[in-house]
Design a protein around this motif. Structure first.
Motif, PDB file in Angstrom:
ATOM      1  N   PRO A 559       4.995 -22.406  -5.070  1.00  0.00           N
ATOM      2  CA  PRO A 559       4.046 -21.534  -3.974  1.00  0.00           C
ATOM      3  C   PRO A 559       5.164 -20.906  -2.877  1.00  0.00           C
ATOM      4  N   GLY A 560       4.530 -19.608  -2.716  1.00  0.00           N
ATOM      5  CA  GLY A 560       5.264 -18.770  -1.698  1.00  0.00           C
ATOM      6  C   GLY A 560       4.910 -17.641  -1.085  1.00  0.00           C
ATOM      7  N   THR A 561       5.402 -16.690  -0.720  1.00  0.00           N
ATOM      8  CA  THR A 561       4.751 -15.573  -0.123  1.00  0.00           C
ATOM      9  C   THR A 561       4.938 -14.356  -1.169  1.00  0.00           C
ATOM     10  N   TRP A 562       3.926 -13.710  -1.342  1.00  0.00           N
ATOM     11  CA  TRP A 562       4.047 -12.648  -2.295  1.00  0.00           C
ATOM     12  C   TRP A 562       3.964 -11.335  -1.473  1.00  0.00           C
ATOM     13  N   VAL A 563       4.655 -10.229  -2.154  1.00  0.00           N
ATOM     14  CA  VAL A 563       4.646  -8.897  -1.701  1.00  0.00           C
ATOM     15  C   VAL A 563       4.050  -7.903  -2.902  1.00  0.00           C
ATOM     16  N   GLY A 564       3.291  -6.938  -2.691  1.00  0.00           N
ATOM     17  CA  GLY A 564       2.971  -6.070  -3.770  1.00  0.00           C
ATOM     18  C   GLY A 564       3.457  -4.656  -3.444  1.00  0.00           C
ATOM     19  N   ILE A 565       4.449  -4.142  -4.338  1.00  0.00           N
ATOM     20  CA  ILE A 565       4.801  -2.924  -4.348  1.00  0.00           C
ATOM     21  C   ILE A 565       3.680  -2.022  -5.011  1.00  0.00           C
ATOM     22  N   THR A 566       3.274  -1.134  -4.180  1.00  0.00           N
ATOM     23  CA  THR A 566       2.261  -0.198  -4.607  1.00  0.00           C
ATOM     24  C   THR A 566       2.521   1.333  -5.029  1.00  0.00           C
ATOM     25  N   SER A 567       2.025   1.913  -6.000  1.00  0.00           N
ATOM     26  CA  SER A 567       1.708   3.124  -6.266  1.00  0.00           C
ATOM     27  C   SER A 567       0.120   3.413  -6.441  1.00  0.00           C
ATOM     28  N   SER A 568      -0.468   2.382  -6.576  1.00  0.00           N
ATOM     29  CA  SER A 568      -1.972   2.519  -6.588  1.00  0.00           C
ATOM     30  C   SER A 568      -2.548   1.452  -5.519  1.00  0.00           C
ATOM     31  N   SER A 569      -3.941   1.217  -5.679  1.00  0.00           N
ATOM     32  CA  SER A 569      -4.572   0.164  -4.870  1.00  0.00           C
ATOM     33  C   SER A 569      -4.450  -1.224  -5.610  1.00  0.00           C
ATOM     34  N   LEU A 570      -4.004  -1.035  -7.016  1.00  0.00           N
ATOM     35  CA  LEU A 570      -3.909  -2.125  -7.633  1.00  0.00           C
ATOM     36  C   LEU A 570      -3.295  -3.608  -7.287  1.00  0.00           C
ATOM     37  N   PRO A 571      -2.073  -3.543  -7.066  1.00  0.00           N
ATOM     38  CA  PRO A 571      -1.266  -4.664  -6.737  1.00  0.00           C
ATOM     39  C   PRO A 571      -2.004  -5.334  -5.356  1.00  0.00           C
ATOM     40  N   THR A 572      -2.268  -4.501  -4.499  1.00  0.00           N
ATOM     41  CA  THR A 572      -2.811  -5.091  -3.142  1.00  0.00           C
ATOM     42  C   THR A 572      -4.245  -5.494  -3.446  1.00  0.00           C
ATOM     43  N   MET A 573      -5.174  -5.304  -4.513  1.00  0.00           N
ATOM     44  CA  MET A 573      -6.223  -5.813  -4.692  1.00  0.00           C
ATOM     45  C   MET A 573      -6.019  -6.941  -5.294  1.00  0.00           C
ATOM     46  N   MET A 574      -5.070  -7.050  -6.338  1.00  0.00           N
ATOM     47  CA  MET A 574      -4.994  -8.166  -7.399  1.00  0.00           C
ATOM     48  C   MET A 574      -4.464  -9.568  -6.162  1.00  0.00           C
ATOM     49  N   LEU A 575      -3.471  -9.115  -5.603  1.00  0.00           N
ATOM     50  CA  LEU A 575      -3.042 -10.049  -4.569  1.00  0.00           C
ATOM     51  C   LEU A 575      -4.054 -10.772  -3.693  1.00  0.00           C
ATOM     52  N   VAL A 576      -4.798  -9.756  -3.121  1.00  0.00           N
ATOM     53  CA  VAL A 576      -5.772 -10.287  -2.106  1.00  0.00           C
ATOM     54  C   VAL A 576      -6.864 -11.144  -2.839  1.00  0.00           C
ATOM     55  N   GLU A 577      -7.409 -10.666  -3.974  1.00  0.00           N
ATOM     56  CA  GLU A 577      -8.280 -11.354  -4.852  1.00  0.00           C
ATOM     57  C   GLU A 577      -7.966 -12.589  -5.406  1.00  0.00           C
ATOM     58  N   SER A 578      -6.396 -13.017  -5.666  1.00  0.00           N
ATOM     59  CA  SER A 578      -6.013 -13.994  -6.438  1.00  0.00           C
ATOM     60  C   SER A 578      -6.089 -15.286  -5.295  1.00  0.00           C
ATOM     61  N   GLY A 579      -6.049 -15.121  -3.848  1.00  0.00           N
ATOM     62  CA  GLY A 579      -6.015 -16.114  -3.166  1.00  0.00           C
ATOM     63  C   GLY A 579      -4.716 -16.678  -2.778  1.00  0.00           C
ATOM     64  N   VAL A 580      -3.724 -16.127  -3.285  1.00  0.00           N
ATOM     65  CA  VAL A 580      -2.279 -16.514  -2.905  1.00  0.00           C
ATOM     66  C   VAL A 580      -2.001 -15.940  -1.360  1.00  0.00           C
ATOM     67  N   THR A 581      -0.761 -16.468  -0.932  1.00  0.00           N
ATOM     68  CA  THR A 581      -0.291 -15.947   0.336  1.00  0.00           C
ATOM     69  C   THR A 581       0.279 -14.784   0.268  1.00  0.00           C
ATOM     70  N   ALA A 582      -0.062 -13.645   0.827  1.00  0.00           N
ATOM     71  CA  ALA A 582       0.543 -12.299   0.626  1.00  0.00           C
ATOM     72  C   ALA A 582       0.555 -11.423   1.956  1.00  0.00           C
ATOM     73  N   LEU A 583       1.558 -10.343   1.835  1.00  0.00           N
ATOM     74  CA  LEU A 583       1.671  -9.448   2.923  1.00  0.00           C
ATOM     75  C   LEU A 583       0.888  -8.254   2.635  1.00  0.00           C
ATOM     76  N   ASN A 584      -0.070  -8.009   1.611  1.00  0.00           N
ATOM     77  CA  ASN A 584      -0.613  -6.893   1.458  1.00  0.00           C
ATOM     78  C   ASN A 584      -2.171  -7.144   1.745  1.00  0.00           C
ATOM     79  N   GLY A 585      -3.011  -6.090   2.202  1.00  0.00           N
ATOM     80  CA  GLY A 585      -4.419  -6.326   2.509  1.00  0.00           C
ATOM     81  C   GLY A 585      -4.558  -5.504   3.942  1.00  0.00           C
ATOM     82  N   PHE A 586      -5.861  -5.322   3.919  1.00  0.00           N
ATOM     83  CA  PHE A 586      -6.546  -4.668   5.116  1.00  0.00           C
ATOM     84  C   PHE A 586      -6.572  -5.545   6.296  1.00  0.00           C
TER      85      PHE A 586
END
Length: 682
Positions: A559-586
């Motif tokens: 377990p840890g914190t995730w960062v999504g490197i984006t060139s589209s909306s996909l990494p952010t959406m995936m991390l938010v929907e996955s339920g993990v701790t992340a630094l991406n999102g609205f």
């Protein structure tokens, strides 16, 4: 030669219909006129929910994760511009479902209050105030999303229908056409969210309840409607989007005051008449108490939201509108083509350029004539019509008359904006159509006829002039030739037909042909609004992708914190929907813990302390935020920087990362997209 059998059948049908629509002795619609159409509407709602059908544009990202056709797309095309729905709200809803509907979503470090922003289902008591979210407690995701999608819109239809038959109890078919047509207004379809729809439903319900309280001799119905109004008041208020609420409150308040001041047929003394709206006043008081409790129990979140750099506590100055804003308001007849023009030349995109069809505003000519005629004949005014004219004048003054900001502040009008004020004009137009229709019906019942043609032609002339003004503005801002570039002959024909139908509706309403006008307006609205949102089976749930499942597996192992490197909306959406701790999102109110990690000195607070989408791109050194748009916070990520070494464990990226400080853990192919999962080397 006339067929006598057919004539007898038509006569019998008219007699049965007239009998079925006979009002109660107090002039209110009978139970069948109210209950049967609303029952049919309820049946349609249940069917749509059972089938799991929505208008979601989440299919926008389907081509990023699959190379085949989207099996969930039934009709239409997803709208990328509806990112407030498919990118923001739906991603957070799925995140809530994944985390078992907590009151505090734990995606961002430090968490996010899920009971205020983004219209999310939670186990908090306040979800009782949001009936469109109840499905998440007992329905599969697709069906719950269908209820969330359709219930606010159907509430607009139901409340609009109820107000229509209260004012015109013998016209249920007309009421149905008007309310369904209003639902398909381009403004609603391009801004299709509960925060847009509930204010209109609330305004109609308040006005219908006020009339019911004033006219009904039976108190039970008044109290039932008042209870529903109280509930709808809370449902609207917890959306905390004042720009859509303030304009409709102005119209509803004006109508209600006018209704109270209008003498009834029962000739009650004025003091006794003031007691009639007590159920509505009690409903308002009860809703106010609930809202005070709701606000006090999440005050820190709301203070955090209002103290942001953007949007902060924005106040709109009055009188800043001009020809452009006036053209946007009356450009409904061009709404069918917003998808092609992308909102230009009226605004930067389709939602901002969208508006309502406003036949009621052109019926002001008829309203003034009716007022003058009534005064001459009876020496009596019509307080409802006068109050509605005053409300319209106030809204126009807000747009075009400077210098009264202090008064606007007292009326809370500065909490809205010029563009959002259009919802007030839309509601006002709907009500003016009803008021004129009811007045002309009463006039004909007295044998006075339809009124002079010059009045109807005056309304037509004003409507035609508004269309000419819009076309003139298009010519001035970019040229009609440039505007029509890329359009087909069929588009031009459709535009002319819709424009003529709209003008016909104005004349029909002005002549008392409210059914013909309602049908014409319904056709124009459906042609302009039906195709805005797709017909979609549920929503696209990224938890079903191999990438999200791998993310969840890796997070479970370490377990840890995730960062999504984006060139589209996909990494952010995936991390938010996955339920993990992340630094991406609205984000709404920024998380103090999260930003304390990213910017411990607060040096970049101007850039990150805002409502907006938080995303990451590769860079060098500790995070350096920037704002491509006011509602976007783009951060740079360097796995070797002290911030990443201390606070980040995993990275999800569409692009390969060339850094000695990460180790490639997984590569997942999602259709045409390659997703990479890296572990940060400490």
């Amino acid at each position: 030669m006339t067929n006598p059998l057919a004539s007898d059948a038509r006569r019998a049908f008219r007699d049965r219909y007239r009998e079925w629509t006979t009002p109660r002795s107090d002039g209110l619609p009978n139970s069948a006129v109210v209950g049967v159409p609303l029952g049919i509407l309820g049946f349609v709602l249940v069917a749509l929910v059972a089938l799991g059908l929505t208008g979601s544009s989440t299919g926008v990202v389907h081509d990023l994760i699959s190379q085949g056709e989207d099996p969930a797309l039934i009709a239409g095309e997803p709208e990328p511009i509806r990112s407030d729905e498919w990118f923001v709200q739906t991603s957070w809803v799925i995140s809530q479902v994944e985390q078992d509907l907590p009151a505090r979503n734990e995606t961002f470090p430090g968490g996010m209050d899920a009971t205020v922003q983004n219209d999310l289902p939670t186990t908090d008591w306040s979800t009782l105030l949001r009936p469109h979210l109840w499905g998440f407690f007992f329905l599969p995701l697709d069906q719950a999303m269908a209820l969330k999608w359709w219930l606010p819109g159907f509430a607009v239809i139901a409340a609009g229908y109820l107000l229509s038959v209260v004012l015109m109890p013998r016209r249920p078919l007309t009421a149905a056409a008007l309310s369904v047509g209003f639902f398909f207004a381009p403004f609603f379809q391009w801004w299709y969210l509960s925060t847009t729809l509930y204010p209109a439903a609330w305004a109609f319900l308040v006005m219908a309840t006020a009339l019911w309280c004033l006219r009904s001799r039976r108190r039970r119905g008044a109290w039932i409607l008042a209870a529903v109004t109280a509930w709808t008041t809370a449902a609207m208020a917890v959306g905390v989007y004042a720009p859509f609420i303030v304009p409709v409150v102005l119209v509803a308040a004006a109508f209600t005051v006018g209704a109270v001041l209008t003498p009834g047929d029962d000739l009650l003394p004025f003091r006794r008449r003031l007691r009639r709206p007590v159920p509505l006043l009690v409903a308002g008081g009860a809703a106010a108490v609930v809202m005070v409790v709701w606000l006090m129990t999440r005050l820190s979140t709301i203070e955090g939201f209002t103290s942001t750099v953007y949007p902060g506590e924005r106040l709109q100055k009055v009188g800043e509108g001009g020809w452009s804003e006036l053209a946007q308001l009356f450009a409904g007849f061009l709404s069918f083509d917003l998808g092609r023009t992308a909102g230009k030349p009226f605004a930067m995109n389709m939602p901002e350029a969208s508006t309502f069809f406003l036949p009621g505003l052109f019926l002001v000519v008829v309203v003034v004539w009716l007022l003058v005629e009534r005064w001459r004949a009876e020496r009596r005014a019509d307080p409802v019509s006068i109050a509605l004219l005053v409300a319209g004048a106030v809204m126009l003054a807000f747009l075009f008359v400077p210098g009264w900001d202090a008064i606007a502040h007292l009326l809370l009008l500065d909490r809205t904006t010029s563009a959002r004020m259009r919802i007030g004009f839309g509601v006002l137009s709907f009500v003016l159509v009803l008021v004129v229709g009811a007045a002309l019906d009463r006039r004909r019942s007295r044998g006075a006829g339809r009124g002079p043609w010059w009045v109807s032609l005056g309304a037509l002339a004003v409507a035609a002039a508004s269309m000419a003004m819009v076309l003139w503005r298009v010519h001035r801002t970019g040229g009609l030739t440039a505007y029509l570039e890329g359009s087909s002959g069929a588009d031009a024909v459709l535009g002319v037909v819709l424009g003529l139908l709209f003008l016909f509706s104005v004349v029909a309403f002005a002549r008392g042909g409210v059914t013909a006008g309602a049908i014409a307006l319904l056709l124009v609205s459906i042609a302009s609004g039906l195709g805005v949102n797709p017909l979609y089976r549920g929503v696209l749930d990224l938890r079903e992708t191999a990438t999200v499942q791998t993310v969840q597996q890796r997070d479970e192992q370490d377990p840890g914190t995730w960062v999504g490197i984006t060139s589209s909306s996909l990494p952010t959406m995936m991390l938010v929907e996955s339920g993990v701790t992340a630094l991406n999102g609205f984000q709404g109110a920024p998380s103090e813990e999260m930003w304390g990690q990213i910017d411990p000195t607060g040096a970049a607070e101007e850039e990150w302390n805002r409502l907006g989408m938080v995303s990451w791109v590769l860079g060098t050194g500790d995070p350096a935020p920037r704002n491509p748009y006011p509602d976007q916070v783009q951060m740079t990520f360097d796995a070797c920087a002290p911030f990443a070494q201390e606070h980040v464990t995993w990275v999800l990226s569409e692009a390969p990362i060339d850094s000695a400080c990460v180790t490639l853990s997984d590569t997942v192919q999602e259709g045409p997209t390659t997703m990479r999962i890296y572990e940060v080397r400490k």
